[in-house]
Design an enzyme around this catalytic site. Structure first.
Site, PDB file in Angstrom:
ATOM      1  N   SER A 102       1.151  -1.548  -0.016  1.00 35.15           N
ATOM      2  CA  SER A 102      -0.370   0.315  -0.059  1.00 35.15           C
ATOM      3  C   SER A 102       1.060   1.172   0.292  1.00 35.15           C
ATOM      4  CB  SER A 102      -0.828  -0.275   1.328  1.00 35.15           C
ATOM      5  OG  SER A 102       0.366   0.941   2.430  1.00 35.15           O
TER       6      SER A 102
ATOM      7  N   LYS B  25       1.008   4.620   6.470  1.00 37.72           N
ATOM      8  CA  LYS B  25       0.550   6.077   5.502  1.00 37.72           C
ATOM      9  C   LYS B  25       0.841   7.539   5.868  1.00 37.72           C
ATOM     10  CE  LYS B  25      -2.427   2.265   5.088  1.00 37.72           C
ATOM     11  NZ  LYS B  25      -2.228   1.180   3.632  1.00 37.72           N
TER      12      LYS B  25
END
Length: 240
Positions: A55, A128
């Site tokens: 990701s 993230k």
């Protein structure tokens, strides 16, 4: 009077045994001191994590080991552009069983993870990039396809993979105070703030859930992880 030979040998064995015990005690003390030092470093300064998914490609890839600075958010602000590791705010991750290798090995793994000598990779954490902080109005996408933060379009090409759009999902959010809006760099394969509106913790990450900011990769090679601050340099200072 002569000392019997067997008595001399016994004294030699006793002396050797005491030397072995002293050496073993010294090794134990050194190991204990190393574990204590590692725990203090982890608790106050840095921690190592493993990357389990794609990701955050191409900034971070599967199998990378990263060093996280715990100084922020304890003693400094988490800022736009920072890559952060955080606890699951609630419902972001599917439950995952940690493989067992037997009680002794499992206990050793937990000990070494607890002291920071092994990376954390047990499925309780996410990594993230911060795109919005408290008070920010974050939208996507404008006519040019960019994310906007407080009305300013941001060019995220320094860290987005080639050919990956800033988002294929439209969003328009105002970030509550004390929380963060986070996205994966690999927007086409990242379950992030865009898709967790119905999760128990909602789409925003409480700053209190942040373990720290990623500063470097240490495996398979040592290199700095850029924070992306220049991408947001034209955005006004946060108000929340």
């Amino acid at each position: 009077m002569r000392t019997p030979a067997h008595a001399g040998r016994r004294r030699d064995r006793d002396a050797a045994g005491h030397a072995v015990l002293r050496a073993a005690g010294g090794v134990v003390l050194v190991l204990a001191a190393a574990l204590l030092a590692s725990w203090v470093v982890k608790a106050l300064l840095v921690q190592v994590f493993g990357i389990p998914s794609g990701s955050m490609r191409d900034t971070l890839v599967e199998g990378d080991r990263i060093v996280v600075s715990r100084i922020a958010p304890r003693f400094a602000d988490v800022e736009r552009g920072d890559v952060v590791v955080f606890h699951d705010p609630g419902g972001w991750l599917e439950p995952r069983a940690v493989p067992s290798h037997g009680p002794a090995l499992d206990a050793g793994r937990r000990l070494l993870q607890g002291t920071g000598l092994l990376p954390e990779d047990d499925g309780e954490f996410l990594v993230k990039r911060v795109v919005g902080v408290g008070g920010d109005h974050v939208t996507c996408c404008d006519a040019e396809g960019y994310v906007q933060v407080d009305g300013v379009a941001v060019d995220e090409s320094p860290y987005l993979p080639p050919g990956v759009a800033p988002s294929d999902v439209a969003f328009d959010v105002t970030v509550p105070a004390g929380t963060l809006f986070v996205l994966g760099d690999n927007r086409s394969d990242s379950s992030d703030s865009r898709v967790h509106g119905d999760a128990a913790g909602g789409p925003f990450v409480p700053v209190d859930d942040v373990v720290g900011t990623v500063v470097a990769k240490v495996w398979p090679r040592l290199e700095r992880v850029p924070d992306g601050a220049e991408v947001f340099a034209g955005v006004p200072a946060p108000t929340g």
